[in-house]
Design a protein around this motif. Structure first.
Motif, PDB file in Angstrom:
ATOM      1  N   LEU A 289      -0.880 -82.453  11.786  1.00  0.00           N
ATOM      2  CA  LEU A 289      -1.426 -82.774  13.312  1.00  0.00           C
ATOM      3  C   LEU A 289      -2.210 -81.770  13.715  1.00  0.00           C
ATOM      4  CD1 LEU A 289       2.588 -83.432  14.420  1.00  0.00           C
ATOM      5  CD2 LEU A 289       0.550 -85.079  13.826  1.00  0.00           C
TER       6      LEU A 289
ATOM      7  N   GLU B 114      -5.593 -82.769  12.408  1.00  0.00           N
ATOM      8  CA  GLU B 114      -6.313 -84.252  12.887  1.00  0.00           C
ATOM      9  C   GLU B 114      -6.733 -84.141  14.499  1.00  0.00           C
ATOM     10  OE1 GLU B 114      -4.396 -87.684  11.647  1.00  0.00           O
ATOM     11  OE2 GLU B 114      -4.607 -87.211   9.585  1.00  0.00           O
ATOM     12  N   ALA B 115      -5.744 -83.276  15.045  1.00  0.00           N
ATOM     13  CA  ALA B 115      -5.973 -83.348  16.645  1.00  0.00           C
ATOM     14  C   ALA B 115      -7.440 -82.348  16.695  1.00  0.00           C
ATOM     15  CB  ALA B 115      -4.752 -82.368  17.307  1.00  0.00           C
TER      16      ALA B 115
ATOM     17  N   ALA C 110     -10.224 -84.612  16.093  1.00  0.00           N
ATOM     18  CA  ALA C 110     -10.412 -85.480  17.566  1.00  0.00           C
ATOM     19  C   ALA C 110     -11.253 -84.564  18.611  1.00  0.00           C
ATOM     20  CB  ALA C 110      -9.113 -86.029  18.101  1.00  0.00           C
ATOM     21  N   VAL C 111     -10.914 -83.446  18.663  1.00  0.00           N
ATOM     22  CA  VAL C 111     -11.506 -82.406  19.740  1.00  0.00           C
ATOM     23  C   VAL C 111     -13.083 -82.354  19.114  1.00  0.00           C
ATOM     24  CG1 VAL C 111     -11.805 -80.017  20.080  1.00  0.00           C
ATOM     25  CG2 VAL C 111      -9.542 -81.110  20.234  1.00  0.00           C
TER      26      VAL C 111
ATOM     27  N   ARG D 184     -14.864 -84.617  17.309  1.00  0.00           N
ATOM     28  CA  ARG D 184     -15.613 -85.715  17.551  1.00  0.00           C
ATOM     29  C   ARG D 184     -15.655 -86.068  19.098  1.00  0.00           C
ATOM     30  NH1 ARG D 184     -14.879 -90.934  18.064  1.00  0.00           N
ATOM     31  NH2 ARG D 184     -12.825 -90.817  18.568  1.00  0.00           N
ATOM     32  N   THR D 185     -14.882 -85.798  19.929  1.00  0.00           N
ATOM     33  CA  THR D 185     -14.863 -86.286  21.562  1.00  0.00           C
ATOM     34  C   THR D 185     -15.979 -85.234  21.758  1.00  0.00           C
ATOM     35  OG1 THR D 185     -13.158 -84.803  21.743  1.00  0.00           O
ATOM     36  CG2 THR D 185     -12.823 -87.264  21.761  1.00  0.00           C
TER      37      THR D 185
ATOM     38  N   GLU E  78      -8.328 -79.089  26.906  1.00  0.00           N
ATOM     39  CA  GLU E  78      -7.664 -80.370  27.506  1.00  0.00           C
ATOM     40  C   GLU E  78      -6.729 -80.920  26.476  1.00  0.00           C
ATOM     41  OE1 GLU E  78      -9.162 -83.095  29.732  1.00  0.00           O
ATOM     42  OE2 GLU E  78      -9.612 -81.102  30.591  1.00  0.00           O
ATOM     43  N   LEU E  79      -6.738 -80.572  25.179  1.00  0.00           N
ATOM     44  CA  LEU E  79      -5.670 -80.812  24.046  1.00  0.00           C
ATOM     45  C   LEU E  79      -4.433 -80.336  24.368  1.00  0.00           C
ATOM     46  CD1 LEU E  79      -4.711 -82.414  21.603  1.00  0.00           C
ATOM     47  CD2 LEU E  79      -5.548 -80.353  20.469  1.00  0.00           C
TER      48      LEU E  79
ATOM     49  N   VAL F  49      -2.977 -81.870  27.570  1.00  0.00           N
ATOM     50  CA  VAL F  49      -2.063 -83.036  27.264  1.00  0.00           C
ATOM     51  C   VAL F  49      -0.938 -82.978  26.747  1.00  0.00           C
ATOM     52  CG1 VAL F  49      -2.309 -84.926  25.709  1.00  0.00           C
ATOM     53  CG2 VAL F  49      -4.267 -84.462  27.004  1.00  0.00           C
TER      54      VAL F  49
ATOM     55  N   ARG G  48      -9.456 -86.317  27.691  1.00  0.00           N
ATOM     56  CA  ARG G  48      -7.942 -86.252  27.818  1.00  0.00           C
ATOM     57  C   ARG G  48      -7.444 -87.430  27.436  1.00  0.00           C
ATOM     58  NH1 ARG G  48      -4.698 -82.841  32.250  1.00  0.00           N
ATOM     59  NH2 ARG G  48      -6.716 -81.593  31.727  1.00  0.00           N
TER      60      ARG G  48
ATOM     61  N   THR H 208      -8.783 -89.866  25.156  1.00  0.00           N
ATOM     62  CA  THR H 208      -9.155 -90.026  23.960  1.00  0.00           C
ATOM     63  C   THR H 208      -8.310 -88.916  23.017  1.00  0.00           C
ATOM     64  OG1 THR H 208     -11.197 -91.044  24.073  1.00  0.00           O
ATOM     65  CG2 THR H 208     -10.966 -89.955  22.030  1.00  0.00           C
ATOM     66  N   LEU H 209      -8.204 -87.740  23.340  1.00  0.00           N
ATOM     67  CA  LEU H 209      -7.433 -86.886  22.650  1.00  0.00           C
ATOM     68  C   LEU H 209      -5.802 -87.209  22.351  1.00  0.00           C
ATOM     69  CD1 LEU H 209      -9.161 -83.385  24.064  1.00  0.00           C
ATOM     70  CD2 LEU H 209      -9.410 -84.392  21.848  1.00  0.00           C
ATOM     71  N   ALA H 210      -5.444 -87.518  23.924  1.00  0.00           N
ATOM     72  CA  ALA H 210      -3.993 -88.031  23.698  1.00  0.00           C
ATOM     73  C   ALA H 210      -3.788 -89.183  22.662  1.00  0.00           C
ATOM     74  CB  ALA H 210      -3.364 -88.484  25.270  1.00  0.00           C
TER      75      ALA H 210
ATOM     76  N   GLU I 128      -5.640 -90.216  20.244  1.00  0.00           N
ATOM     77  CA  GLU I 128      -6.017 -89.868  18.852  1.00  0.00           C
ATOM     78  C   GLU I 128      -4.728 -89.062  18.038  1.00  0.00           C
ATOM     79  OE1 GLU I 128      -9.858 -89.041  17.559  1.00  0.00           O
ATOM     80  OE2 GLU I 128     -10.422 -90.957  18.442  1.00  0.00           O
ATOM     81  N   ALA I 129      -4.336 -88.008  19.047  1.00  0.00           N
ATOM     82  CA  ALA I 129      -3.185 -87.053  18.588  1.00  0.00           C
ATOM     83  C   ALA I 129      -2.059 -88.066  18.380  1.00  0.00           C
ATOM     84  CB  ALA I 129      -2.845 -86.088  19.620  1.00  0.00           C
TER      85      ALA I 129
END
Lengths: 189, 189
Positions: free
Chosen positions: A146, A149-150, A153-154, A156-157, A181-182, A185, B143, B145-147, B149-150
């Motif tokens: 987790l 993968e998170a 995502a950070v 890529r965005t 931001e993650l 969330v 936020r 997209t991160l939520a 994708e996570a």
């Protein structure tokens, strides 16, 4: 062309991305890329194994940077801090590239399902290697996967926002911001 | 075969997964799957457009379930709670499947780069639709997209753990648990 070709790699990348954007990746040949760059096809193949490598050529180096960042993180760091160290290493490498070419590259990949799948597979490979590195540090599952993968995502965005931002900002700062931001969330905001 | 074929779809899935595992996905034909299931090729094509659909047939329904869960979440929910509502809907659908077949399906996909890329693309599509639904609820980027994708990372790891767990546990409970792990990761533990 003489044998001395200043920044022929950069010129080939620029020509390739312009042609991919104009005609679509599948419709462009290596010979056409070389011609647009004012170089020979032979020069193209000295720099790239094929036209896909124009888009994915830095992958191995990026993977190494991320893993070096991850393995170099202090032993006391939590999983997301460790991943953040890998992302910081990635950002310092990727942030050196030209933003306009990064943006074009992303648009070419997004327009072609096969390239998009390859890009996703590449990020998934990075994530599974980062997760393996976390497990070697004693992080259990599913926490390791987790966090990894998170983290991807950070990355890529952040890359997308950096490349498309109207004003120039540092990629490293954007990665830090996205990590914040993650966390927000996950905390429910 | 008579015209009445009890659970022919299930028998075809079971036969297909066994053959894919034995010989590799690319080496198996629809006719062979039908023969192994004791059914006709025609029956196979009444249930599946092609052999890939044996692996990806439920994708559209799953996408709808996730989005229905997301759009039905209370307006006061934070982004990760909204995503969790989508995951709960997914878990209640996927948790009805046989765990042994889910595990076989995952092994077949992991063994074939093309299938793996398709599976990743499917999850990325779900994530981008969930992110779009979050933006419609007023959640900003990155936020949303991160939520999203996570959340997909939570779903994927939960499915793997559920399918391979030595004791039977509910998929919904495992998704809840993984969401807790994600929160713990973001908090630094």
């Amino acid at each position: 062309m003489g044998r001395w070709e200043p920044d022929s790699r950069g010129r080939l990348q620029e020509a390739a991305l312009a042609l991919f954007a104009e005609r679509g990746f599948d419709q462009v040949t290596a010979a056409e890329i070389a011609a647009r760059a004012g170089l020979t096809e032979r020069t193209f193949f000295r720099h790239f194994a094929d036209k896909r490598e124009v888009l994915f050529g830095g992958s191995e180096l990026l993977r190494e940077r991320i893993l070096t960042g991850v393995t170099g993180a202090p032993a006391t760091d939590g999983p997301l801090e460790v991943v953040a160290a890998g992302l910081a290493a990635a950002a310092s490498m990727l942030g050196e590239f030209r933003r306009d070419l990064s943006l074009q590259r992303q648009a070419v990949i997004d327009a072609n399902p096969e390239l998009r799948e390859r890009e996703l597979a590449k990020l998934a490979d990075y994530a599974s290697e980062v997760a393996a590195a976390l497990r070697r540090r004693g992080v259990g599952e599913p926490r390791a996967t987790l966090a990894a993968e998170a983290g991807m995502a950070v990355l890529r965005t952040s890359l997308q926002r950096w490349a498309s931002s109207p004003v120039e900002r540092s990629l490293s700062a954007m990665v830090q911001e996205s990590l914040g931001e993650l966390r927000a969330v996950a905390l429910g905001s």
